[in-house]
Every structure is written in structure tokens, then in C-alpha cells.
Write a protein that holds these residues in place. Sequence first.
Motif, PDB file in Angstrom:
ATOM      1  N   HIS A 116      -7.359 -16.464 -14.766  1.00 49.66           N
ATOM      2  CA  HIS A 116      -8.586 -15.966 -14.144  1.00 49.66           C
ATOM      3  C   HIS A 116      -9.738 -16.152 -15.119  1.00 49.66           C
ATOM      4  N   ALA A 117     -10.905 -16.433 -14.559  1.00 46.32           N
ATOM      5  CA  ALA A 117     -12.084 -16.651 -15.395  1.00 46.32           C
ATOM      6  C   ALA A 117     -12.539 -15.356 -16.061  1.00 46.32           C
ATOM      7  N   ASP A 118     -12.565 -14.282 -15.298  1.00 45.36           N
ATOM      8  CA  ASP A 118     -12.984 -12.993 -15.844  1.00 45.36           C
ATOM      9  C   ASP A 118     -12.313 -11.873 -15.050  1.00 45.36           C
ATOM     10  N   PHE A 119     -12.663 -10.652 -15.391  1.00 39.02           N
ATOM     11  CA  PHE A 119     -12.046  -9.490 -14.753  1.00 39.02           C
ATOM     12  C   PHE A 119     -12.419  -9.395 -13.281  1.00 39.02           C
ATOM     13  N   LEU A 120     -13.648  -9.740 -12.938  1.00 40.59           N
ATOM     14  CA  LEU A 120     -14.081  -9.700 -11.544  1.00 40.59           C
ATOM     15  C   LEU A 120     -13.292 -10.699 -10.699  1.00 40.59           C
ATOM     16  N   ASP A 121     -13.013 -11.859 -11.260  1.00 36.82           N
ATOM     17  CA  ASP A 121     -12.207 -12.852 -10.561  1.00 36.82           C
ATOM     18  C   ASP A 121     -10.791 -12.328 -10.319  1.00 36.82           C
ATOM     19  N   LEU A 122     -10.254 -11.600 -11.297  1.00 40.80           N
ATOM     20  CA  LEU A 122      -8.937 -10.981 -11.130  1.00 40.80           C
ATOM     21  C   LEU A 122      -8.949  -9.977  -9.983  1.00 40.80           C
ATOM     22  N   LEU A 123      -9.995  -9.152  -9.907  1.00 37.26           N
ATOM     23  CA  LEU A 123     -10.078  -8.157  -8.836  1.00 37.26           C
ATOM     24  C   LEU A 123     -10.238  -8.806  -7.466  1.00 37.26           C
ATOM     25  N   VAL A 124     -11.040  -9.861  -7.389  1.00 37.63           N
ATOM     26  CA  VAL A 124     -11.235 -10.558  -6.111  1.00 37.63           C
ATOM     27  C   VAL A 124      -9.935 -11.219  -5.664  1.00 37.63           C
ATOM     28  N   ASN A 125      -9.245 -11.875  -6.590  1.00 35.82           N
ATOM     29  CA  ASN A 125      -7.960 -12.491  -6.241  1.00 35.82           C
ATOM     30  C   ASN A 125      -6.920 -11.445  -5.866  1.00 35.82           C
ATOM     31  N   SER A 126      -6.947 -10.307  -6.542  1.00 35.17           N
ATOM     32  CA  SER A 126      -6.010  -9.229  -6.209  1.00 35.17           C
ATOM     33  C   SER A 126      -6.294  -8.675  -4.823  1.00 35.17           C
ATOM     34  N   TRP A 127      -7.576  -8.553  -4.482  1.00 28.80           N
ATOM     35  CA  TRP A 127      -7.944  -8.057  -3.155  1.00 28.80           C
ATOM     36  C   TRP A 127      -7.450  -9.004  -2.065  1.00 28.80           C
ATOM     37  N   SER A 128      -7.665 -10.301  -2.253  1.00 27.06           N
ATOM     38  CA  SER A 128      -7.199 -11.257  -1.242  1.00 27.06           C
ATOM     39  C   SER A 128      -5.672 -11.305  -1.206  1.00 27.06           C
ATOM     40  N   PHE A 129      -5.035 -11.163  -2.356  1.00 21.56           N
ATOM     41  CA  PHE A 129      -3.572 -11.119  -2.413  1.00 21.56           C
ATOM     42  C   PHE A 129      -3.048  -9.892  -1.674  1.00 21.56           C
ATOM     43  N   MET A 130      -3.726  -8.758  -1.840  1.00 25.18           N
ATOM     44  CA  MET A 130      -3.311  -7.535  -1.161  1.00 25.18           C
ATOM     45  C   MET A 130      -3.469  -7.680   0.354  1.00 25.18           C
ATOM     46  N   LYS A 131      -4.585  -8.258   0.806  1.00 24.29           N
ATOM     47  CA  LYS A 131      -4.786  -8.459   2.243  1.00 24.29           C
ATOM     48  C   LYS A 131      -3.701  -9.353   2.826  1.00 24.29           C
ATOM     49  N   THR A 132      -3.385 -10.420   2.130  1.00 28.32           N
ATOM     50  CA  THR A 132      -2.349 -11.336   2.606  1.00 28.32           C
ATOM     51  C   THR A 132      -0.993 -10.644   2.660  1.00 28.32           C
ATOM     52  N   ASN A 133      -0.687  -9.870   1.641  1.00 25.50           N
ATOM     53  CA  ASN A 133       0.612  -9.194   1.612  1.00 25.50           C
ATOM     54  C   ASN A 133       0.726  -8.096   2.663  1.00 25.50           C
ATOM     55  N   ILE A 134      -0.355  -7.399   2.949  1.00 20.47           N
ATOM     56  CA  ILE A 134      -0.307  -6.402   4.025  1.00 20.47           C
ATOM     57  C   ILE A 134      -0.027  -7.097   5.355  1.00 20.47           C
ATOM     58  N   PHE A 135      -0.706  -8.203   5.589  1.00 19.81           N
ATOM     59  CA  PHE A 135      -0.493  -8.964   6.819  1.00 19.81           C
ATOM     60  C   PHE A 135       0.948  -9.473   6.901  1.00 19.81           C
ATOM     61  N   LEU A 136       1.457 -10.014   5.801  1.00 18.58           N
ATOM     62  CA  LEU A 136       2.827 -10.528   5.802  1.00 18.58           C
ATOM     63  C   LEU A 136       3.857  -9.411   5.932  1.00 18.58           C
ATOM     64  N   THR A 137       3.550  -8.241   5.407  1.00 16.82           N
ATOM     65  CA  THR A 137       4.463  -7.105   5.548  1.00 16.82           C
ATOM     66  C   THR A 137       4.548  -6.662   7.005  1.00 16.82           C
ATOM     67  N   ILE A 138       3.422  -6.678   7.698  1.00 16.91           N
ATOM     68  CA  ILE A 138       3.436  -6.325   9.123  1.00 16.91           C
ATOM     69  C   ILE A 138       4.210  -7.372   9.918  1.00 16.91           C
ATOM     70  N   ILE A 139       4.019  -8.638   9.588  1.00 17.10           N
ATOM     71  CA  ILE A 139       4.782  -9.695  10.267  1.00 17.10           C
ATOM     72  C   ILE A 139       6.273  -9.546   9.978  1.00 17.10           C
ATOM     73  N   ASP A 140       6.620  -9.251   8.720  1.00 14.29           N
ATOM     74  CA  ASP A 140       8.030  -9.031   8.376  1.00 14.29           C
ATOM     75  C   ASP A 140       8.622  -7.866   9.152  1.00 14.29           C
ATOM     76  N   LYS A 141       7.828  -6.839   9.377  1.00 15.07           N
ATOM     77  CA  LYS A 141       8.333  -5.687  10.122  1.00 15.07           C
ATOM     78  C   LYS A 141       8.702  -6.081  11.544  1.00 15.07           C
ATOM     79  N   TYR A 142       7.840  -6.848  12.184  1.00 18.00           N
ATOM     80  CA  TYR A 142       8.092  -7.188  13.582  1.00 18.00           C
ATOM     81  C   TYR A 142       9.097  -8.319  13.760  1.00 18.00           C
ATOM     82  N   PHE A 143       9.136  -9.270  12.848  1.00 16.96           N
ATOM     83  CA  PHE A 143      10.059 -10.391  13.005  1.00 16.96           C
ATOM     84  C   PHE A 143      11.434 -10.122  12.408  1.00 16.96           C
ATOM     85  N   PHE A 144      11.472  -9.492  11.239  1.00 14.16           N
ATOM     86  CA  PHE A 144      12.731  -9.363  10.520  1.00 14.16           C
ATOM     87  C   PHE A 144      13.218  -7.929  10.369  1.00 14.16           C
TER      88      PHE A 144
END
Length: 172
Positions: A116-144
Motif C-alpha cells: 500500500h502507498a500509505d495508511f489511507l490506501d490501506l483503509l480504502v482497500n480494507s473497506w472495499s475488501f470488507m464490502k466484497t467479503n460481506i457480499f460473498l458471505t451472503i452468497i455463501d449463506k444462500y448457495f452453500f
Amino acid sequence: MEDNISFGLMALYTASLMVPRLISRKQPGAGKKLIFDWRLLKCVTLLYQSLFLFSVSLMNISLAFFLAVILMPITVIVQPTKIRLLLWIQKFFLLLVSPGVLLFIAAVITSYGEKHADFLDLLVNSWSFMKTNIFLTIIDKYFFGSWMFSLFSFVILPNWLMFWSIAHCSIE
């Protein structure tokens, strides 16, 4: 789609912070504090917490241990107080162990290994990673049939809300 789900969950989480104000009874001289036996509520909530940690440990001992190490010290010390500084410290620590913040901290820890370039970049990437994982967790709940979304939605959040309500109780 990820944004809709994550912002909807964030709105639900933010609205849940207002639960103690919404369920408080109006009584003369009480203000906006909750009026009930907080010791009984804390006892029942700690029993509920130990029960769900035991149940989770039967399926995933490492997750139960992780949750117990993080939740138990803070939830044991939560109690209503008239000292404002202590009340704000309790609320701050309760917010640190809230389900939304725990998910974000887990996303930050997971994203920390990448460049990561800086701390803000880490937080932004973590936020997008969290959004993706929440979405994938919901999909995992319904499919698997995964139980992680159900665990955080129907067990950990209500348990945390009960402790959040205890911090907002009035003492007599």
C-alpha cells in the motif's frame, strides 16, 4: 450490488446504535435512560454470550476463542455508571467490539499484507475488501449454507445490542 448491501448493513448498524433511546421509557426525572434491572439483563446476556461461544466452539474452536478473547473482557466490565468519563470509555470499547468494527478490523489485518502507498490506501482497500467479503458471505449463506452471516446477524449483533443497552441504563 456490493455497495447496496454494505450501505444497507451500515444503515442498519447505525440505526441499531439508537436502540437504547428508542426503547427508553418516559418517566419523570429519568431523562432518556433505560429503566430496568440491568444486573439481571447483564446476567442473562453473559449467559447468552457463553452459550453462543460454546455453540460456535463446537463448529469452529478458533473463531470462538478469538471472539471470547475480544468480547469477554469488555462485556464483563460494562455497567451503568454516573461518571461520564467512565461511561464514554465503556461506550468507546463497546464500539470497538461491535460487529461492524470487528469486520473492518479483520479486513484491515487481511489487507495489511499487501503493498500500500500509505495508511489511507490501506483503509480504502480494507473497506472495499470488507464490502466484497460481506457480499460473498451472503452468497455463501444462500448457495452453500454457510453460517457466518447468520452468526453475526442473529447472534453477535443482538448480544452486542444488549450490552450497548446496559451501558445506557440508569442506576438508582
